[in-house]
Motif scaffolding. Structure first.
Motif, PDB file in Angstrom:
ATOM      1  N   MET A 223      55.763 -33.468  85.128  1.00 11.66           N
ATOM      2  CA  MET A 223      56.376 -32.080  85.358  1.00 11.66           C
ATOM      3  C   MET A 223      55.382 -31.298  86.138  1.00 11.66           C
ATOM      4  O   MET A 223      54.295 -31.286  85.686  1.00 11.66           O
ATOM      5  N   ASN A 224      55.841 -30.662  87.105  1.00  8.21           N
ATOM      6  CA  ASN A 224      55.020 -29.797  87.931  1.00  8.21           C
ATOM      7  C   ASN A 224      55.077 -28.377  87.498  1.00  8.21           C
ATOM      8  O   ASN A 224      55.903 -28.188  86.651  1.00  8.21           O
ATOM      9  N   LYS A 225      54.311 -27.380  88.170  1.00 10.00           N
ATOM     10  CA  LYS A 225      54.412 -26.095  87.811  1.00 10.00           C
ATOM     11  C   LYS A 225      55.904 -25.533  87.964  1.00 10.00           C
ATOM     12  O   LYS A 225      56.270 -24.825  87.284  1.00 10.00           O
ATOM     13  N   GLY A 226      56.375 -25.803  89.153  1.00  8.73           N
ATOM     14  CA  GLY A 226      57.729 -25.335  89.311  1.00  8.73           C
ATOM     15  C   GLY A 226      58.751 -25.767  88.350  1.00  8.73           C
ATOM     16  O   GLY A 226      59.457 -24.758  88.039  1.00  8.73           O
ATOM     17  N   GLU A 227      58.867 -27.025  87.891  1.00 14.09           N
ATOM     18  CA  GLU A 227      59.794 -27.307  86.966  1.00 14.09           C
ATOM     19  C   GLU A 227      59.492 -26.906  85.570  1.00 14.09           C
ATOM     20  O   GLU A 227      60.262 -26.385  84.831  1.00 14.09           O
ATOM     21  N   PHE A 228      58.104 -26.616  85.307  1.00 13.32           N
ATOM     22  CA  PHE A 228      57.655 -25.949  84.219  1.00 13.32           C
ATOM     23  C   PHE A 228      58.153 -24.569  84.049  1.00 13.32           C
ATOM     24  O   PHE A 228      58.543 -24.083  82.917  1.00 13.32           O
ATOM     25  N   VAL A 229      58.054 -23.835  85.141  1.00 13.47           N
ATOM     26  CA  VAL A 229      58.549 -22.573  85.371  1.00 13.47           C
ATOM     27  C   VAL A 229      60.099 -22.482  84.938  1.00 13.47           C
ATOM     28  O   VAL A 229      60.436 -21.380  84.128  1.00 13.47           O
ATOM     29  N   GLU A 230      60.791 -23.128  85.432  1.00  9.67           N
ATOM     30  CA  GLU A 230      62.111 -23.299  85.310  1.00  9.67           C
ATOM     31  C   GLU A 230      62.508 -23.672  83.902  1.00  9.67           C
ATOM     32  O   GLU A 230      63.379 -22.901  83.301  1.00  9.67           O
ATOM     33  N   ALA A 231      61.685 -24.423  83.061  1.00  9.54           N
ATOM     34  CA  ALA A 231      62.262 -24.661  81.718  1.00  9.54           C
ATOM     35  C   ALA A 231      61.763 -23.667  80.919  1.00  9.54           C
ATOM     36  O   ALA A 231      62.214 -23.237  79.906  1.00  9.54           O
ATOM     37  N   LEU A 232      60.494 -22.948  81.293  1.00 12.63           N
ATOM     38  CA  LEU A 232      60.007 -21.873  80.568  1.00 12.63           C
ATOM     39  C   LEU A 232      61.172 -20.806  80.747  1.00 12.63           C
ATOM     40  O   LEU A 232      61.457 -19.998  79.484  1.00 12.63           O
ATOM     41  N   ALA A 233      61.705 -20.446  81.787  1.00  7.64           N
ATOM     42  CA  ALA A 233      62.725 -19.444  82.071  1.00  7.64           C
ATOM     43  C   ALA A 233      63.994 -19.682  81.124  1.00  7.64           C
ATOM     44  O   ALA A 233      64.585 -18.799  80.498  1.00  7.64           O
ATOM     45  N   ASP A 234      64.362 -21.186  81.039  1.00  5.50           N
ATOM     46  CA  ASP A 234      65.465 -21.489  80.373  1.00  5.50           C
ATOM     47  C   ASP A 234      65.396 -21.332  78.828  1.00  5.50           C
ATOM     48  O   ASP A 234      66.016 -20.389  78.036  1.00  5.50           O
TER      49      ASP A 234
ATOM     50  N   ALA B  66      59.358 -15.568  84.165  1.00  9.77           N
ATOM     51  CA  ALA B  66      58.752 -16.935  83.737  1.00  9.77           C
ATOM     52  C   ALA B  66      57.610 -17.165  84.408  1.00  9.77           C
ATOM     53  O   ALA B  66      56.402 -17.567  83.843  1.00  9.77           O
ATOM     54  N   GLU B  67      57.530 -16.990  85.600  1.00 10.26           N
ATOM     55  CA  GLU B  67      56.407 -17.657  86.553  1.00 10.26           C
ATOM     56  C   GLU B  67      55.174 -16.293  86.363  1.00 10.26           C
ATOM     57  O   GLU B  67      54.151 -16.764  86.384  1.00 10.26           O
ATOM     58  N   ARG B  68      55.674 -15.274  86.409  1.00 11.93           N
ATOM     59  CA  ARG B  68      54.518 -14.118  86.041  1.00 11.93           C
ATOM     60  C   ARG B  68      53.965 -14.254  84.776  1.00 11.93           C
ATOM     61  O   ARG B  68      52.600 -14.196  84.588  1.00 11.93           O
ATOM     62  N   ALA B  69      54.559 -14.569  83.594  1.00 14.75           N
ATOM     63  CA  ALA B  69      54.106 -14.715  82.151  1.00 14.75           C
ATOM     64  C   ALA B  69      53.357 -15.888  82.423  1.00 14.75           C
ATOM     65  O   ALA B  69      51.876 -16.162  81.646  1.00 14.75           O
ATOM     66  N   LEU B  70      53.586 -17.224  83.363  1.00  8.90           N
ATOM     67  CA  LEU B  70      52.797 -18.238  82.973  1.00  8.90           C
ATOM     68  C   LEU B  70      51.291 -18.007  83.861  1.00  8.90           C
ATOM     69  O   LEU B  70      50.526 -18.464  83.408  1.00  8.90           O
ATOM     70  N   ASN B  71      51.603 -17.371  85.126  1.00  7.53           N
ATOM     71  CA  ASN B  71      50.271 -17.165  85.924  1.00  7.53           C
ATOM     72  C   ASN B  71      49.322 -16.349  85.067  1.00  7.53           C
ATOM     73  O   ASN B  71      48.056 -16.516  85.186  1.00  7.53           O
ATOM     74  N   ALA B  72      49.965 -15.135  84.116  1.00 12.95           N
ATOM     75  CA  ALA B  72      48.861 -14.474  83.559  1.00 12.95           C
ATOM     76  C   ALA B  72      48.379 -15.143  82.374  1.00 12.95           C
ATOM     77  O   ALA B  72      47.110 -15.014  82.005  1.00 12.95           O
ATOM     78  N   VAL B  73      49.146 -16.194  81.640  1.00 11.10           N
ATOM     79  CA  VAL B  73      48.514 -17.111  80.620  1.00 11.10           C
ATOM     80  C   VAL B  73      47.439 -17.772  81.217  1.00 11.10           C
ATOM     81  O   VAL B  73      46.256 -17.974  80.741  1.00 11.10           O
ATOM     82  N   LEU B  74      47.514 -18.503  82.463  1.00 10.62           N
ATOM     83  CA  LEU B  74      46.760 -19.182  83.071  1.00 10.62           C
ATOM     84  C   LEU B  74      45.354 -18.639  83.443  1.00 10.62           C
ATOM     85  O   LEU B  74      44.335 -18.960  83.282  1.00 10.62           O
ATOM     86  N   GLU B  75      45.439 -17.506  84.088  1.00 12.84           N
ATOM     87  CA  GLU B  75      44.516 -16.521  84.428  1.00 12.84           C
ATOM     88  C   GLU B  75      43.695 -16.138  83.376  1.00 12.84           C
ATOM     89  O   GLU B  75      42.320 -16.098  83.317  1.00 12.84           O
ATOM     90  N   LEU B  76      44.178 -15.824  82.126  1.00  9.41           N
ATOM     91  CA  LEU B  76      43.309 -15.334  81.156  1.00  9.41           C
ATOM     92  C   LEU B  76      42.654 -16.694  80.582  1.00  9.41           C
ATOM     93  O   LEU B  76      41.598 -16.432  80.336  1.00  9.41           O
ATOM     94  N   ILE B  77      43.183 -17.417  80.496  1.00  6.64           N
ATOM     95  CA  ILE B  77      42.376 -18.839  79.947  1.00  6.64           C
ATOM     96  C   ILE B  77      41.116 -19.282  81.072  1.00  6.64           C
ATOM     97  O   ILE B  77      39.851 -19.202  80.627  1.00  6.64           O
ATOM     98  N   ALA B  78      41.450 -19.029  82.234  1.00  9.86           N
ATOM     99  CA  ALA B  78      40.308 -19.284  83.427  1.00  9.86           C
ATOM    100  C   ALA B  78      39.338 -18.080  83.334  1.00  9.86           C
ATOM    101  O   ALA B  78      38.022 -18.606  83.372  1.00  9.86           O
ATOM    102  N   GLU B  79      39.828 -16.964  82.877  1.00 10.20           N
ATOM    103  CA  GLU B  79      38.668 -15.817  82.987  1.00 10.20           C
ATOM    104  C   GLU B  79      37.846 -16.078  81.826  1.00 10.20           C
ATOM    105  O   GLU B  79      36.568 -15.827  81.868  1.00 10.20           O
ATOM    106  N   ARG B  80      38.432 -16.600  80.562  1.00  8.48           N
ATOM    107  CA  ARG B  80      37.587 -16.477  79.290  1.00  8.48           C
ATOM    108  C   ARG B  80      36.857 -17.844  79.544  1.00  8.48           C
ATOM    109  O   ARG B  80      35.508 -17.493  79.108  1.00  8.48           O
ATOM    110  N   LEU B  81      37.200 -18.874  80.036  1.00  3.77           N
ATOM    111  CA  LEU B  81      36.354 -20.057  80.368  1.00  3.77           C
ATOM    112  C   LEU B  81      35.331 -19.758  81.224  1.00  3.77           C
ATOM    113  O   LEU B  81      34.084 -20.159  81.071  1.00  3.77           O
ATOM    114  N   GLU B  82      35.591 -18.890  82.425  1.00 10.61           N
ATOM    115  CA  GLU B  82      34.429 -18.615  83.273  1.00 10.61           C
ATOM    116  C   GLU B  82      33.177 -17.761  82.547  1.00 10.61           C
ATOM    117  O   GLU B  82      32.080 -17.715  82.957  1.00 10.61           O
TER     118      GLU B  82
END
Length: 92
Positions: free
Chosen positions: A1-12, A21-37
């Motif tokens: 499953m790639n990011k596009g397919e994941f976004v579709e499944a999340l939207a459903d 759904a894409e904004r929500a996913l991008n926000a979560v991934l960005e938060l994780i990356a910021e904290r790890l950084e």
């Protein structure tokens, strides 16, 4: 499953638009990356944890020439699955 397919499944799953759904996913991934950084550990109880590990400098070998090379120290992200995720994957 790639990011596009994941976004579709999340939207459903959320009953929302693909854009939301894409904004929500991008926000979560960005938060994780910021904290790890910042060197923080991100834990989702039952799912797993993300953290930064430090790899020390070491001597390696070029597989084509056989020459030894120095590999510098670096930091790398690491994911450790939680117990509930491990059980689910194992089918228990």
């Amino acid at each position: 499953m790639n990011k596009g397919e994941f976004v579709e499944a999340l939207a459903d799953a959320l009953g929302s638009s693909r854009a939301e759904a894409e904004r929500a996913l991008n926000a979560v991934l960005e938060l994780i990356a910021e904290r790890l950084e910042k060197g923080e550990k991100v834990v989702f109880t039952g799912f797993g944890s993300f953290e930064v590990t430090e790899r020390g400098a070491r001597t390696g070998r070029n597989p084509q020439t056989g020459a030894t090379i120095q590999i510098p120290a670096t930091k790398a992200p690491k994911f450790s699955p939680g117990a509930a995720l491990k059980k689910r994957i194992a089918g228990k």
